[in-house]
Design a protein around this motif. Structure first.
Motif, short mmCIF file in Angstrom:
data_model
loop_
_atom_site.label_atom_id
_atom_site.label_comp_id
_atom_site.label_asym_id
_atom_site.label_seq_id
_atom_site.Cartn_x
_atom_site.Cartn_y
_atom_site.Cartn_z
N LYS A 154 113.78 28.51 96.54
CA LYS A 154 114.12 27.61 97.66
C LYS A 154 115.38 28.09 98.39
CE LYS A 154 115.14 22.87 98.74
NZ LYS A 154 115.99 21.84 98.23
N ASN A 155 116.34 28.59 97.63
CA ASN A 155 117.62 28.98 98.23
C ASN A 155 117.73 30.48 98.47
OD1 ASN A 155 119.29 26.36 98.18
ND2 ASN A 155 118.33 26.45 96.16
N LYS A 156 116.61 31.18 98.30
CA LYS A 156 116.53 32.65 98.51
C LYS A 156 117.66 33.39 97.78
CE LYS A 156 114.17 32.63 102.97
NZ LYS A 156 114.12 31.23 103.38
N LEU A 157 117.80 33.05 96.51
CA LEU A 157 118.86 33.68 95.71
C LEU A 157 118.29 34.84 94.91
CD1 LEU A 157 120.53 30.45 94.27
CD2 LEU A 157 121.20 31.75 96.29
N ASP A 158 119.17 35.73 94.50
CA ASP A 158 118.75 36.76 93.54
C ASP A 158 119.11 36.27 92.15
OD1 ASP A 158 117.50 39.10 94.63
OD2 ASP A 158 119.30 39.27 95.86
N LEU A 159 118.30 36.65 91.18
CA LEU A 159 118.56 36.22 89.80
C LEU A 159 118.77 37.44 88.93
CD1 LEU A 159 118.55 33.95 87.62
CD2 LEU A 159 116.10 34.36 87.38
N ILE A 160 119.90 37.41 88.22
CA ILE A 160 120.16 38.45 87.21
C ILE A 160 120.16 37.73 85.88
CG2 ILE A 160 121.88 40.12 86.33
CD1 ILE A 160 122.18 39.13 89.88
N GLU A 161 119.29 38.17 84.98
CA GLU A 161 119.20 37.51 83.68
C GLU A 161 119.92 38.32 82.61
OE1 GLU A 161 114.66 37.16 84.34
OE2 GLU A 161 115.15 35.90 82.62
N ASP A 162 121.05 37.82 82.19
CA ASP A 162 121.73 38.45 81.06
C ASP A 162 121.00 38.00 79.80
OD1 ASP A 162 123.33 39.10 78.92
OD2 ASP A 162 125.22 38.74 79.96
N THR A 163 120.14 38.88 79.32
CA THR A 163 119.28 38.55 78.17
C THR A 163 119.80 39.26 76.91
OG1 THR A 163 117.55 38.64 79.88
CG2 THR A 163 116.80 38.20 77.66
N CYS A 164 121.09 39.60 76.95
CA CYS A 164 121.67 40.39 75.86
C CYS A 164 121.57 39.68 74.51
CB CYS A 164 123.12 40.72 76.18
SG CYS A 164 123.25 41.97 77.47
N GLU A 165 121.44 38.34 74.52
CA GLU A 165 121.35 37.61 73.25
C GLU A 165 119.93 37.14 72.97
OE1 GLU A 165 124.13 34.39 73.35
OE2 GLU A 165 125.84 35.73 73.56
N SER A 166 118.97 37.52 73.81
CA SER A 166 117.66 36.86 73.71
C SER A 166 116.46 37.81 73.84
CB SER A 166 117.58 35.76 74.78
OG SER A 166 118.64 34.86 74.59
N LEU A 167 116.64 39.04 73.42
CA LEU A 167 115.53 40.00 73.51
C LEU A 167 114.28 39.47 72.80
CD1 LEU A 167 114.33 42.86 74.08
CD2 LEU A 167 115.38 43.59 71.93
N GLY A 168 113.17 39.44 73.52
CA GLY A 168 111.89 39.04 72.90
C GLY A 168 111.56 37.57 73.07
N ALA A 169 112.54 36.75 73.49
CA ALA A 169 112.25 35.31 73.68
C ALA A 169 111.40 35.14 74.93
CB ALA A 169 113.55 34.53 73.83
N THR A 170 110.56 34.09 74.94
CA THR A 170 109.74 33.84 76.12
C THR A 170 109.93 32.41 76.60
OG1 THR A 170 107.86 33.15 74.75
CG2 THR A 170 107.89 35.44 75.46
N TYR A 171 109.74 32.22 77.89
CA TYR A 171 109.65 30.87 78.45
C TYR A 171 108.29 30.78 79.12
CZ TYR A 171 110.67 26.41 80.46
OH TYR A 171 110.63 25.07 80.74
N PHE A 297 121.91 20.56 65.54
CA PHE A 297 121.31 21.86 65.88
C PHE A 297 120.75 21.81 67.29
CE2 PHE A 297 121.16 21.21 61.34
CZ PHE A 297 121.82 22.34 60.90
N VAL A 298 120.58 22.97 67.90
CA VAL A 298 120.11 23.00 69.29
C VAL A 298 118.71 22.38 69.40
CG1 VAL A 298 121.41 24.95 70.22
CG2 VAL A 298 119.30 25.38 68.97
N LYS A 299 118.46 21.81 70.58
CA LYS A 299 117.12 21.27 70.84
C LYS A 299 116.34 22.34 71.61
CE LYS A 299 117.89 16.39 70.53
NZ LYS A 299 119.24 16.01 70.97
N ILE A 300 115.08 22.50 71.24
CA ILE A 300 114.31 23.59 71.85
C ILE A 300 113.23 23.03 72.77
CG2 ILE A 300 113.00 25.70 71.34
CD1 ILE A 300 114.14 25.30 68.39
N ASP A 301 113.31 23.42 74.04
CA ASP A 301 112.29 23.06 75.03
C ASP A 301 110.95 23.58 74.51
OD1 ASP A 301 110.55 23.40 77.26
OD2 ASP A 301 112.23 23.57 78.64
N LYS A 302 109.88 22.76 74.66
CA LYS A 302 108.61 23.17 74.04
C LYS A 302 108.00 24.42 74.69
CE LYS A 302 105.81 19.60 76.36
NZ LYS A 302 106.82 19.27 77.37
N LEU A 303 108.47 24.79 75.86
CA LEU A 303 107.93 26.01 76.48
C LEU A 303 108.67 27.29 76.04
CD1 LEU A 303 107.09 24.84 80.11
CD2 LEU A 303 105.52 25.33 78.23
N ILE A 304 109.75 27.10 75.28
CA ILE A 304 110.51 28.28 74.84
C ILE A 304 109.99 28.76 73.48
CG2 ILE A 304 112.77 29.15 74.06
CD1 ILE A 304 114.10 27.22 75.92
#
Ligand SMILES: Cc1ncc(COP(=O)(O)O)c(C=O)c1O
Length: 402
Positions: A154-171, A297-304
């Protein structure tokens, strides 16, 4: 009796990792070559991106992503002072590349439940100067990527995902790091895979990919799509040494590539082992007679589908006063522990030194995470019964420090 040790990481390397590293040293081909290229291709395919470039660290991957946005060869160049949104719970090198590229960081609070950026608060920080978001996927989790992508589009932004702590995780079954223009990964000690030091950056755009290649290697044109044009135009200069822009040397060695490649092949297995260990520790804690909701403990979104990096704890308010004594007690008893990334980055000395402007009341959750949070390791070998028992015993000792 041998002192109990529960490190942030243990036994990360198997025999084959070591054999591969040794074989590469013996081959004497230590600088970047075909193993790195093979790994990059394999990584891109498995992650679901068109291109992947290996780096000597996750920090370097972040630096390259932000440097690409301000590079003259980029299709859309970010002007100095453009605003880049970043969560207050971030790593130092998620942030510094923004400043190193003359861009302005705008901090946003995070959610208490997931440690990830708060999307309602994020929306309020968007204005005409906002150009991008540096998203940090904290400790193997993420924010609601569906909602985030709507905001980004919507805001025509660029997204950079720092995934350094989350290799292999999916949403929603899509790998983190592949939603945005750039996704970065780290192979440092205690991350999902490790080659000691190492990292990767992925993207889908051919122009971006070639800018990244130049940034990684001194800013030269060699091995990029720009080379042909400049070679012809500057025919008097040795074409191996044609420089087209700012650059660094952020290349990995073949040894790092060989080790990380071998580990990456067993990533799913490592992720699952960490999941199992996490459940074992949490179940044992919660079923202990002395369990009194000392921790949350953290709560996990069901899509993660998370890819745990460590096991984070939030100390319940009743037990918080003696946090430091408790953490020292854990350390003394061999349990390595550390803050949730760097806490609220705005509380770091650098925030004053660089005169970051912010309203303290806007960062209640980041402050609370800093105040109540810590994490311990989550190993990639199945945890032994005596280890769980010791861990649980020491963790529940928190009650003694009231
Ligand atoms: C969120 C985040 N970004 C970037 C990095 C930097 O990665 P590296 O240590 O490979 O430079 C880290 C390091 O742990 C991190 O946690």
């Amino acid at each position: 009796m041998k002192k109990f040790k529960y490190k942030l990481l243990s036994n990360a390397f198997n025999k084959k990792d070591i054999d591969i590293g040794t074989k590469i040293i013996r081959s004497k081909q230590l600088t970047i070559s075909f193993i790195t290229r093979k790994f990059e291709k394999y990584f891109a395919k498995k992650i679901g991106a068109k291109y992947a470039i290996m780096t000597n660290s996750g920090s370097s991957a972040n630096l390259m992503a932000l440097s690409a946005l301000t590079n003259p060869l980029s299709k859309k160049i970010f002007k100095p002072g453009s605003e880049i949104i970043i969560p207050a719970v971030c790593w130092s090198t998620s942030l510094w590349p923004i400043l190193q590229n003359n861009l302005k960081p705008v901090f946003v609070d995070v959610e208490l439940d997931s440690f990830n950026i708060d999307l309602d608060k994020l929306k309020k920080k968007i204005n005409k100067k906002t150009k991008a978001i540096v998203l940090v996927h904290v400790l193997g989790l993420s924010t609601n990527m569906k909602k985030l992508m709507k905001i980004v589009k919507k805001n025509k932004l660029d997204l950079i995902e720092d995934t350094c702590e989350s290799l292999g995780a999916t949403y929603d079954k899509k790998k983190l790091g592949t939603y945005g223009r750039f996704g970065t990964y780290s192979f440092y000690y205690s991350h999902q895979i490790t080659s000691g030091e190492g990292g990767m950056i992925v993207c889908n755009n051919r122009n971006d990919y070639n800018i990244l290649k130049s940034l990684r290697s001194h800013g030269w044109s060699r091995d990029t799509i720009f080379h042909k044009y400049y070679k012809k135009k500057y025919s008097k200069i040795d074409h191996n040494f044609l420089f087209i822009g700012p650059g660094y040397n952020l290349r990995p060695t073949e040894i790092q590539a060989g080790i990380a490649f071998n580990q990456f092949k067993r990533l799913e297995k490592l992720i699952n082992l960490r999941k199992v260990n996490r459940s074992i520790i949490i179940n044992k804690l919660k079923n202990h007679p002395e369990w009194n909701n000392q921790f949350e403990f953290v709560k996990i979104d069901k899509l993660i589908n998370p890819s745990w990096f460590g096991l984070p704890f939030m100390i319940s308010n009743k037990y918080i006063k003696k946090k430091k004594i408790f953490l020292d007690f854990l350390s003394k008893n061999g349990i390595e522990n550390r803050p949730i990334i760097s806490g609220n980055f705005l509380n770091q000395p650098a925030s004053k030194l660089y005169n970051f402007k912010y309203n303290r009341n806007d960062f209640r959750n980041a402050n609370e995470i800093e105040k109540r949070g810590f994490f311990i390791g989550l190993h990639t070998n199945k945890i032994k019964t005596y280890e769980v028992n010791r861990l649980v015993k020491y963790l529940l000792n928190i009650g003694k420090f009231l």
